[in-house]
Design a protein around this motif. Structure first.
Motif, PDB file in Angstrom:
ATOM      1  N   TYR A  35       3.751 -37.249  18.175  1.00  0.00           N
ATOM      2  CA  TYR A  35       5.111 -37.482  18.633  1.00  0.00           C
ATOM      3  C   TYR A  35       5.138 -37.366  20.158  1.00  0.00           C
ATOM      4  O   TYR A  35       4.330 -36.658  20.756  1.00  0.00           O
ATOM      5  N   LEU A  43      12.274 -36.020  19.529  1.00  0.00           N
ATOM      6  CA  LEU A  43      10.885 -36.427  19.321  1.00  0.00           C
ATOM      7  C   LEU A  43      10.852 -37.777  18.622  1.00  0.00           C
ATOM      8  O   LEU A  43      11.626 -38.021  17.696  1.00  0.00           O
ATOM      9  N   LEU A  45       8.121 -40.640  16.783  1.00  0.00           N
ATOM     10  CA  LEU A  45       6.805 -40.783  16.180  1.00  0.00           C
ATOM     11  C   LEU A  45       6.036 -41.933  16.815  1.00  0.00           C
ATOM     12  O   LEU A  45       6.536 -43.063  16.889  1.00  0.00           O
ATOM     13  N   TYR A  48       0.671 -42.149  12.999  1.00  0.00           N
ATOM     14  CA  TYR A  48       0.392 -41.116  12.022  1.00  0.00           C
ATOM     15  C   TYR A  48      -0.796 -41.521  11.153  1.00  0.00           C
ATOM     16  O   TYR A  48      -1.227 -42.685  11.152  1.00  0.00           O
ATOM     17  N   SER A  97       3.116 -35.351   2.516  1.00  0.00           N
ATOM     18  CA  SER A  97       4.137 -36.076   3.264  1.00  0.00           C
ATOM     19  C   SER A  97       5.164 -35.116   3.848  1.00  0.00           C
ATOM     20  O   SER A  97       5.524 -34.121   3.213  1.00  0.00           O
ATOM     21  N   PRO A  98       5.661 -35.409   5.077  1.00  0.00           N
ATOM     22  CA  PRO A  98       6.694 -34.562   5.668  1.00  0.00           C
ATOM     23  C   PRO A  98       7.940 -34.416   4.800  1.00  0.00           C
ATOM     24  O   PRO A  98       8.726 -33.491   5.014  1.00  0.00           O
ATOM     25  N   SER A  99       8.123 -35.311   3.848  1.00  0.00           N
ATOM     26  CA  SER A  99       9.297 -35.198   2.979  1.00  0.00           C
ATOM     27  C   SER A  99       9.128 -34.095   1.948  1.00  0.00           C
ATOM     28  O   SER A  99      10.106 -33.657   1.347  1.00  0.00           O
TER      29      SER A  99
ATOM     30  N   TYR B  36      14.399 -27.256  13.223  1.00  0.00           N
ATOM     31  CA  TYR B  36      13.209 -26.784  13.906  1.00  0.00           C
ATOM     32  C   TYR B  36      13.641 -26.043  15.167  1.00  0.00           C
ATOM     33  O   TYR B  36      14.654 -26.379  15.791  1.00  0.00           O
ATOM     34  N   LYS B  49      15.121 -25.317   5.872  1.00  0.00           N
ATOM     35  CA  LYS B  49      15.284 -26.668   5.350  1.00  0.00           C
ATOM     36  C   LYS B  49      16.120 -26.647   4.070  1.00  0.00           C
ATOM     37  O   LYS B  49      16.301 -25.593   3.444  1.00  0.00           O
ATOM     38  N   THR B  93      14.178 -36.364   6.794  1.00  0.00           N
ATOM     39  CA  THR B  93      13.152 -37.254   6.300  1.00  0.00           C
ATOM     40  C   THR B  93      13.565 -37.739   4.926  1.00  0.00           C
ATOM     41  O   THR B  93      14.253 -37.040   4.190  1.00  0.00           O
ATOM     42  N   GLN B  94      13.159 -38.955   4.631  1.00  0.00           N
ATOM     43  CA  GLN B  94      13.448 -39.531   3.327  1.00  0.00           C
ATOM     44  C   GLN B  94      12.269 -39.298   2.389  1.00  0.00           C
ATOM     45  O   GLN B  94      11.137 -39.207   2.828  1.00  0.00           O
ATOM     46  N   GLY B  95      12.527 -39.244   1.106  1.00  0.00           N
ATOM     47  CA  GLY B  95      11.465 -39.075   0.130  1.00  0.00           C
ATOM     48  C   GLY B  95      10.397 -40.138   0.281  1.00  0.00           C
ATOM     49  O   GLY B  95      10.710 -41.319   0.373  1.00  0.00           O
ATOM     50  N   GLY B  96       9.152 -39.719   0.378  1.00  0.00           N
ATOM     51  CA  GLY B  96       8.054 -40.657   0.519  1.00  0.00           C
ATOM     52  C   GLY B  96       7.823 -41.137   1.931  1.00  0.00           C
ATOM     53  O   GLY B  96       6.839 -41.824   2.200  1.00  0.00           O
ATOM     54  N   SER B  97       8.710 -40.764   2.865  1.00  0.00           N
ATOM     55  CA  SER B  97       8.535 -41.196   4.255  1.00  0.00           C
ATOM     56  C   SER B  97       7.448 -40.374   4.935  1.00  0.00           C
ATOM     57  O   SER B  97       7.236 -39.214   4.592  1.00  0.00           O
ATOM     58  N   GLU B  98       6.814 -40.980   5.914  1.00  0.00           N
ATOM     59  CA  GLU B  98       5.773 -40.288   6.661  1.00  0.00           C
ATOM     60  C   GLU B  98       6.295 -39.731   7.979  1.00  0.00           C
ATOM     61  O   GLU B  98       5.519 -39.231   8.779  1.00  0.00           O
ATOM     62  N   LYS B  99       7.573 -39.827   8.231  1.00  0.00           N
ATOM     63  CA  LYS B  99       8.026 -39.359   9.525  1.00  0.00           C
ATOM     64  C   LYS B  99       9.307 -38.549   9.416  1.00  0.00           C
ATOM     65  O   LYS B  99      10.102 -38.692   8.485  1.00  0.00           O
ATOM     66  N   LEU B 100       9.472 -37.681  10.424  1.00  0.00           N
ATOM     67  CA  LEU B 100      10.720 -36.959  10.628  1.00  0.00           C
ATOM     68  C   LEU B 100      11.535 -37.709  11.674  1.00  0.00           C
ATOM     69  O   LEU B 100      10.987 -38.191  12.660  1.00  0.00           O
ATOM     70  N   PHE B 102      14.342 -37.001  14.383  1.00  0.00           N
ATOM     71  CA  PHE B 102      14.883 -35.827  15.074  1.00  0.00           C
ATOM     72  C   PHE B 102      16.165 -36.157  15.820  1.00  0.00           C
ATOM     73  O   PHE B 102      16.340 -37.271  16.335  1.00  0.00           O
ATOM     74  N   GLY B 103      17.026 -35.156  15.932  1.00  0.00           N
ATOM     75  CA  GLY B 103      18.109 -35.208  16.884  1.00  0.00           C
ATOM     76  C   GLY B 103      17.568 -34.920  18.275  1.00  0.00           C
ATOM     77  O   GLY B 103      16.382 -34.647  18.457  1.00  0.00           O
TER      78      GLY B 103
END
Lengths: 114, 112
Positions: A35, A43, A45, A48, A97-99, B36, B49, B93-100, B102-103
């Motif tokens: 990030y 932040l 991305l 990844y 996964s982050p989720s 965070y 969370k 983050t959404q289910g199955g997503s690889e990213k966060l 952020f605000g």
């Protein structure tokens, strides 16, 4: 456990120079991410990886390259640095996964491009 | 796309004051929500969370409740300490997503 480590902590580059930001984790995590943090923007991305040999682009991938030859390491390469790449860079890892799993962040690399 | 909006900072409080940092989100489906914290000179650490509506996350005296009807996840603490001075980020983050996602972060300074 060192967790997620990043080197260097600080770096100054001239426009057009290349460099590699190092990231390593000792938690045997499959997921690793890069990030960038810019003032007032949170932040974002960059790239990844979901495992060794597998990488994908994030939100802001242009000007950056990554590879993942081992589970532990995930270096970020700047091919030709530009002032717009001045930022603080964070590497993160998680076992899934982050989720579904907590992401662990490194201490960051502060990069200035002149 | 998905997004997170946090209250603008900086926020300055006296020790033992009540803290609220507002966070609202825009997302399709049912995201997981996070707070965070970034202490000076350090990377981000997960504070708390919540993964579904009406869940309350809590840690170190901080709390946040996932409110689907208002698409909010406000962070609260009843009595802040000087050691709580940091930047706080709301994320989803959404289910199955690889990213966060952020605000922008809210800087909190607590004075003795």
């Amino acid at each position: 456990n060192a967790g997620v480590t990043q080197t260097p902590k600080f770096q100054v580059l001239k426009t057009g120079q290349s460099m590699t930001l190092q990231c390593a984790q000792d938690m045997n995590h499959e997921y690793m991410s890069w990030y960038r943090q810019d003032p007032g923007m949170g932040l974002r991305l960059i790239h990844y990886s979901v495992g060794a040999g597998i990488t994908d682009q994030g939100e802001v991938p242009n000007g950056y390259n990554v590879s993942r030859s081992t589970t532990e390491d995930f270096p970020l390469r700047l091919l030709s640095a530009a002032p717009s790449q001045t930022s603080v860079y964070f590497c993160a890892s998680s076992s899934a996964s982050p989720s579904t799993d907590t992401q662990y962040f490194g201490p960051g690399t502060r990069l200035t491009v002149l | 796309g998905d997004s997170v909006t946090q209250m603008e900072g900086p926020v300055t409080l006296s020790e033992e004051a009540f803290l609220t940092i507002n966070c609202t989100y825009t997302a399709t489906g049912y995201p997981s929500l996070f707070w965070y914290v970034q202490y000076p000179g350090e990377g981000l650490q997960l504070l708390l969370k919540a993964t579904k509506a009406d869940d309350k996350g809590s840690n170190k005296g901080f709390e946040a409740t996932y409110r689907k009807e208002t698409t909010s996840f406000h962070l609260e603490k009843g009595s802040v300490q000087v050691s709580d001075s940091a930047v706080y980020f709301c994320a989803l983050t959404q289910g199955g997503s690889e990213k966060l996602v952020f605000g922008k972060g809210t800087k909190l300074t607590v004075n003795p």
